[in-house]
Design a protein around this motif. Structure first.
Motif, PDB file in Angstrom:
ATOM      1  N   GLU A   1      -6.538 -13.854   1.422  1.00 19.35           N
ATOM      2  CA  GLU A   1      -7.117 -14.477   0.228  1.00 19.35           C
ATOM      3  C   GLU A   1      -7.480 -15.919   0.524  1.00 19.35           C
ATOM      4  O   GLU A   1      -6.635 -16.727   0.909  1.00 19.35           O
ATOM      5  CB  GLU A   1      -6.134 -14.432  -0.938  1.00 19.35           C
ATOM      6  N   LEU A   2      -8.764 -16.240   0.365  1.00 25.13           N
ATOM      7  CA  LEU A   2      -9.275 -17.602   0.486  1.00 25.13           C
ATOM      8  C   LEU A   2     -10.011 -17.943  -0.801  1.00 25.13           C
ATOM      9  O   LEU A   2     -10.851 -17.162  -1.263  1.00 25.13           O
ATOM     10  CB  LEU A   2     -10.243 -17.735   1.664  1.00 25.13           C
ATOM     11  N   ARG A   3      -9.714 -19.098  -1.365  1.00 23.34           N
ATOM     12  CA  ARG A   3     -10.366 -19.536  -2.592  1.00 23.34           C
ATOM     13  C   ARG A   3     -11.342 -20.665  -2.276  1.00 23.34           C
ATOM     14  O   ARG A   3     -10.989 -21.632  -1.599  1.00 23.34           O
ATOM     15  CB  ARG A   3      -9.320 -20.006  -3.602  1.00 23.34           C
ATOM     16  N   VAL A   4     -12.556 -20.540  -2.755  1.00 27.38           N
ATOM     17  CA  VAL A   4     -13.604 -21.525  -2.488  1.00 27.38           C
ATOM     18  C   VAL A   4     -13.430 -22.723  -3.417  1.00 27.38           C
ATOM     19  O   VAL A   4     -13.418 -22.576  -4.644  1.00 27.38           O
ATOM     20  CB  VAL A   4     -14.997 -20.900  -2.686  1.00 27.38           C
ATOM     21  N   VAL A   5     -13.295 -23.909  -2.824  1.00 29.53           N
ATOM     22  CA  VAL A   5     -13.097 -25.146  -3.582  1.00 29.53           C
ATOM     23  C   VAL A   5     -14.297 -26.062  -3.329  1.00 29.53           C
ATOM     24  O   VAL A   5     -14.511 -26.494  -2.189  1.00 29.53           O
ATOM     25  CB  VAL A   5     -11.801 -25.866  -3.156  1.00 29.53           C
ATOM     26  N   PRO A   6     -15.100 -26.373  -4.332  1.00 29.07           N
ATOM     27  CA  PRO A   6     -16.229 -27.287  -4.123  1.00 29.07           C
ATOM     28  C   PRO A   6     -15.728 -28.704  -3.865  1.00 29.07           C
ATOM     29  O   PRO A   6     -14.965 -29.236  -4.673  1.00 29.07           O
ATOM     30  CB  PRO A   6     -17.015 -27.195  -5.427  1.00 29.07           C
ATOM     31  N   THR A   7     -16.129 -29.276  -2.750  1.00 32.92           N
ATOM     32  CA  THR A   7     -15.700 -30.648  -2.429  1.00 32.92           C
ATOM     33  C   THR A   7     -16.879 -31.467  -1.913  1.00 32.92           C
ATOM     34  O   THR A   7     -16.861 -31.976  -0.797  1.00 32.92           O
ATOM     35  CB  THR A   7     -14.548 -30.653  -1.402  1.00 32.92           C
ATOM     36  N   PRO A   8     -17.951 -31.602  -2.725  1.00 35.53           N
ATOM     37  CA  PRO A   8     -19.087 -32.412  -2.276  1.00 35.53           C
ATOM     38  C   PRO A   8     -18.715 -33.875  -2.155  1.00 35.53           C
ATOM     39  O   PRO A   8     -17.740 -34.333  -2.756  1.00 35.53           O
ATOM     40  CB  PRO A   8     -20.116 -32.184  -3.383  1.00 35.53           C
TER      41      PRO A   8
ATOM     42  N   LEU B   1     -28.380 -21.891   5.522  1.00 34.71           N
ATOM     43  CA  LEU B   1     -27.389 -21.669   6.572  1.00 34.71           C
ATOM     44  C   LEU B   1     -26.819 -20.257   6.555  1.00 34.71           C
ATOM     45  O   LEU B   1     -26.070 -19.887   7.454  1.00 34.71           O
ATOM     46  CB  LEU B   1     -26.242 -22.676   6.428  1.00 34.71           C
ATOM     47  N   ARG B   2     -27.174 -19.464   5.558  1.00 34.29           N
ATOM     48  CA  ARG B   2     -26.591 -18.132   5.414  1.00 34.29           C
ATOM     49  C   ARG B   2     -27.273 -17.128   6.343  1.00 34.29           C
ATOM     50  O   ARG B   2     -28.475 -17.171   6.553  1.00 34.29           O
ATOM     51  CB  ARG B   2     -26.734 -17.645   3.965  1.00 34.29           C
ATOM     52  N   LEU B   3     -26.480 -16.228   6.848  1.00 35.30           N
ATOM     53  CA  LEU B   3     -26.983 -15.076   7.595  1.00 35.30           C
ATOM     54  C   LEU B   3     -26.381 -13.844   6.935  1.00 35.30           C
ATOM     55  O   LEU B   3     -25.254 -13.454   7.220  1.00 35.30           O
ATOM     56  CB  LEU B   3     -26.602 -15.168   9.072  1.00 35.30           C
ATOM     57  N   GLY B   4     -27.116 -13.285   6.020  1.00 34.33           N
ATOM     58  CA  GLY B   4     -26.615 -12.213   5.161  1.00 34.33           C
ATOM     59  C   GLY B   4     -27.063 -12.478   3.742  1.00 34.33           C
ATOM     60  O   GLY B   4     -27.745 -13.471   3.454  1.00 34.33           O
ATOM     61  N   ASP B   5     -26.678 -11.625   2.826  1.00 44.65           N
ATOM     62  CA  ASP B   5     -27.172 -11.713   1.456  1.00 44.65           C
ATOM     63  C   ASP B   5     -26.322 -12.583   0.548  1.00 44.65           C
ATOM     64  O   ASP B   5     -26.771 -12.956  -0.536  1.00 44.65           O
ATOM     65  CB  ASP B   5     -27.253 -10.298   0.847  1.00 44.65           C
ATOM     66  N   GLU B   6     -25.108 -12.904   0.951  1.00 45.76           N
ATOM     67  CA  GLU B   6     -24.187 -13.565   0.034  1.00 45.76           C
ATOM     68  C   GLU B   6     -24.012 -15.046   0.360  1.00 45.76           C
ATOM     69  O   GLU B   6     -23.928 -15.437   1.526  1.00 45.76           O
ATOM     70  CB  GLU B   6     -22.811 -12.889   0.089  1.00 45.76           C
ATOM     71  N   GLY B   7     -23.930 -15.848  -0.696  1.00 44.63           N
ATOM     72  CA  GLY B   7     -23.581 -17.250  -0.551  1.00 44.63           C
ATOM     73  C   GLY B   7     -22.122 -17.458  -0.897  1.00 44.63           C
ATOM     74  O   GLY B   7     -21.297 -16.552  -0.752  1.00 44.63           O
ATOM     75  N   LEU B   8     -21.806 -18.652  -1.377  1.00 41.99           N
ATOM     76  CA  LEU B   8     -20.448 -18.985  -1.791  1.00 41.99           C
ATOM     77  C   LEU B   8     -20.511 -19.699  -3.128  1.00 41.99           C
ATOM     78  O   LEU B   8     -21.361 -20.574  -3.334  1.00 41.99           O
ATOM     79  CB  LEU B   8     -19.759 -19.877  -0.751  1.00 41.99           C
ATOM     80  N   ASP B   9     -19.623 -19.346  -4.024  1.00 43.74           N
ATOM     81  CA  ASP B   9     -19.588 -19.937  -5.357  1.00 43.74           C
ATOM     82  C   ASP B   9     -18.251 -20.622  -5.597  1.00 43.74           C
ATOM     83  O   ASP B   9     -17.203 -20.154  -5.126  1.00 43.74           O
ATOM     84  CB  ASP B   9     -19.792 -18.866  -6.430  1.00 43.74           C
ATOM     85  N   ALA B  10     -18.291 -21.730  -6.335  1.00 46.32           N
ATOM     86  CA  ALA B  10     -17.066 -22.442  -6.683  1.00 46.32           C
ATOM     87  C   ALA B  10     -16.097 -21.513  -7.393  1.00 46.32           C
ATOM     88  O   ALA B  10     -16.473 -20.777  -8.303  1.00 46.32           O
ATOM     89  CB  ALA B  10     -17.397 -23.630  -7.587  1.00 46.32           C
ATOM     90  N   GLY B  11     -14.858 -21.534  -6.946  1.00 47.03           N
ATOM     91  CA  GLY B  11     -13.823 -20.725  -7.559  1.00 47.03           C
ATOM     92  C   GLY B  11     -13.774 -19.290  -7.077  1.00 47.03           C
ATOM     93  O   GLY B  11     -12.867 -18.537  -7.460  1.00 47.03           O
ATOM     94  N   GLU B  12     -14.738 -18.904  -6.255  1.00 48.32           N
ATOM     95  CA  GLU B  12     -14.756 -17.531  -5.743  1.00 48.32           C
ATOM     96  C   GLU B  12     -13.521 -17.264  -4.890  1.00 48.32           C
ATOM     97  O   GLU B  12     -13.044 -18.141  -4.163  1.00 48.32           O
ATOM     98  CB  GLU B  12     -16.016 -17.317  -4.911  1.00 48.32           C
TER      99      GLU B  12
ATOM    100  N   HIS C   1     -18.849 -35.880   1.134  1.00 49.09           N
ATOM    101  CA  HIS C   1     -19.205 -36.118   2.538  1.00 49.09           C
ATOM    102  C   HIS C   1     -20.641 -35.664   2.745  1.00 49.09           C
ATOM    103  O   HIS C   1     -21.463 -36.375   3.324  1.00 49.09           O
ATOM    104  CB  HIS C   1     -18.247 -35.356   3.451  1.00 49.09           C
ATOM    105  N   THR C   2     -20.953 -34.479   2.269  1.00 47.02           N
ATOM    106  CA  THR C   2     -22.316 -33.966   2.131  1.00 47.02           C
ATOM    107  C   THR C   2     -22.406 -33.273   0.780  1.00 47.02           C
ATOM    108  O   THR C   2     -21.382 -32.960   0.155  1.00 47.02           O
ATOM    109  CB  THR C   2     -22.666 -32.945   3.234  1.00 47.02           C
ATOM    110  N   GLY C   3     -23.620 -32.973   0.358  1.00 48.13           N
ATOM    111  CA  GLY C   3     -23.786 -32.299  -0.919  1.00 48.13           C
ATOM    112  C   GLY C   3     -23.290 -30.870  -0.906  1.00 48.13           C
ATOM    113  O   GLY C   3     -22.946 -30.322  -1.949  1.00 48.13           O
ATOM    114  N   ASP C   4     -23.248 -30.261   0.295  1.00 49.05           N
ATOM    115  CA  ASP C   4     -22.873 -28.844   0.384  1.00 49.05           C
ATOM    116  C   ASP C   4     -21.445 -28.626   0.869  1.00 49.05           C
ATOM    117  O   ASP C   4     -21.080 -27.505   1.215  1.00 49.05           O
ATOM    118  CB  ASP C   4     -23.846 -28.091   1.302  1.00 49.05           C
ATOM    119  N   SER C   5     -20.632 -29.669   0.893  1.00 52.96           N
ATOM    120  CA  SER C   5     -19.280 -29.545   1.447  1.00 52.96           C
ATOM    121  C   SER C   5     -18.378 -28.680   0.576  1.00 52.96           C
ATOM    122  O   SER C   5     -18.323 -28.832  -0.645  1.00 52.96           O
ATOM    123  CB  SER C   5     -18.631 -30.921   1.618  1.00 52.96           C
ATOM    124  N   LEU C   6     -17.665 -27.773   1.239  1.00 55.65           N
ATOM    125  CA  LEU C   6     -16.683 -26.907   0.602  1.00 55.65           C
ATOM    126  C   LEU C   6     -15.357 -27.022   1.333  1.00 55.65           C
ATOM    127  O   LEU C   6     -15.313 -27.348   2.523  1.00 55.65           O
ATOM    128  CB  LEU C   6     -17.126 -25.444   0.664  1.00 55.65           C
TER     129      LEU C   6
END
Length: 278
Positions: free
Chosen positions: A133-140, A114-125, A142-147
């Motif tokens: 400031e937005l903090r990435v929270v892993p919340t699988p 689903l990415r358009l660019g070089d960067e993904g998203l990591d838990a806690g990033e 609903h789907t395996g990739d839910s954030l």
């Protein structure tokens, strides 16, 4: 993505399409349905004094909606610098590629496809754009990739389909798993207890002003449904369709196919924990 009509938390009231917090603005996509409620909430988030904005979930491939998101940001004096996806379901992500063409902004997601660019998203990033400031929270679950995305300055969390503004969400088996989902709800509860998160900015439905109440409702709802499924199996209902007919008899039949996904996830969970025979 709802399977029930009970209301979690305390909704702000009515459909949110406009400012929700000091840093978050919702543009409602024109894709209402029993599964998407009033439509997909596309969120524009930015520091008030910045000319850069982040968009979370551009929504379906609807040209008028995508341009409305851009126009809304531009009227506020902001340029969209980044797009984030909570997960890959089409009502959240199908418009992402076209949105990237219109804005020139990269698209970041957990799923590399689903990415358009070089960067993904990591838990806690921690994502910082224009001072935001937005903090990435892993919340699988609903789907395996839910954030989800924690917006500390507004004591808010953007939850995608993990928590909705109305009803409860589907655990979309086989990609979604109930054990993961319960862990994600507990992770969100810790944000409300330890980090002071008070507001839920959901992917569908109205803003919720009682984040902790919403999470507690969801946990209680899941425990109740799981007990109902276990009872249905003990009563002789063996197939997912039979369990749905027994447990979800009070739910609109148009939602039964979605409910069956959750039931399959619940049956897997019960089997994994030795609570029913496999």
């Amino acid at each position: 993505m709802t399977e029930a009509s009970a209301l979690p938390g305390q909704p702000r009231g009515g459909v949110i399409s406009g400012p929700a917090t000091a840093r978050a603005w919702c543009v409602l996509a024109p894709n209402p349905s029993p599964m998407t409620l009033d439509g997909t909430n596309t969120w524009i988030v930015a520091e008030p004094d910045s000319d850069l904005a982040v968009v979370i979930d551009p929504g379906p491939l609807d040209e008028s909606h995508l341009r409305a998101v851009i126009d809304t940001a531009e009227r506020a004096g902001k340029r969209i610098a980044l797009t984030l996806l909570t997960h890959g379901h089409p009502d959240h992500s199908d418009g992402a590629a076209r949105f990237a063409e219109l804005t020139g902004a990269s698209v970041r997601a957990l799923d590399p496809a689903l990415r358009l660019g070089d960067e993904g998203l990591d838990a806690g990033e921690v994502i910082t754009t224009g001072g935001l400031e937005l903090r990435v929270v892993p919340t699988p679950g609903h789907t395996g990739d839910s954030l989800s995305f924690h917006l500390p300055a507004d004591r808010a969390v953007l939850t995608g389909d993990t928590i909705l503004g109305r009803g409860t969400t589907v655990v979309a088996h086989p990609d979604g798993r109930l054990g993961d989902y319960l862990d994600s709800l507990r992770r969100l509860r810790s944000l409300t207890v330890d980090d002071g998160v008070a507001t839920v900015l959901p992917g569908h439905g109205p803003v919720l002003n009682d984040a902790q109440g919403a999470v507690e409702f969801y946990l209680a709802h899941r425990a109740h449904r799981l007990a109902q499924v276990e009872t249905a199996v003990e009563a002789g209902h063996r197939t997912p369709a039979e369990v749905v007919a027994s447990v979800y008899a009070d739910v609109d039949r148009s939602l039964w196919p979605a409910a069956e996904l959750s039931v399959r996830a619940q049956l897997d969970y019960l089997g994994e924990h030795g609570l029913i025979e496999g």
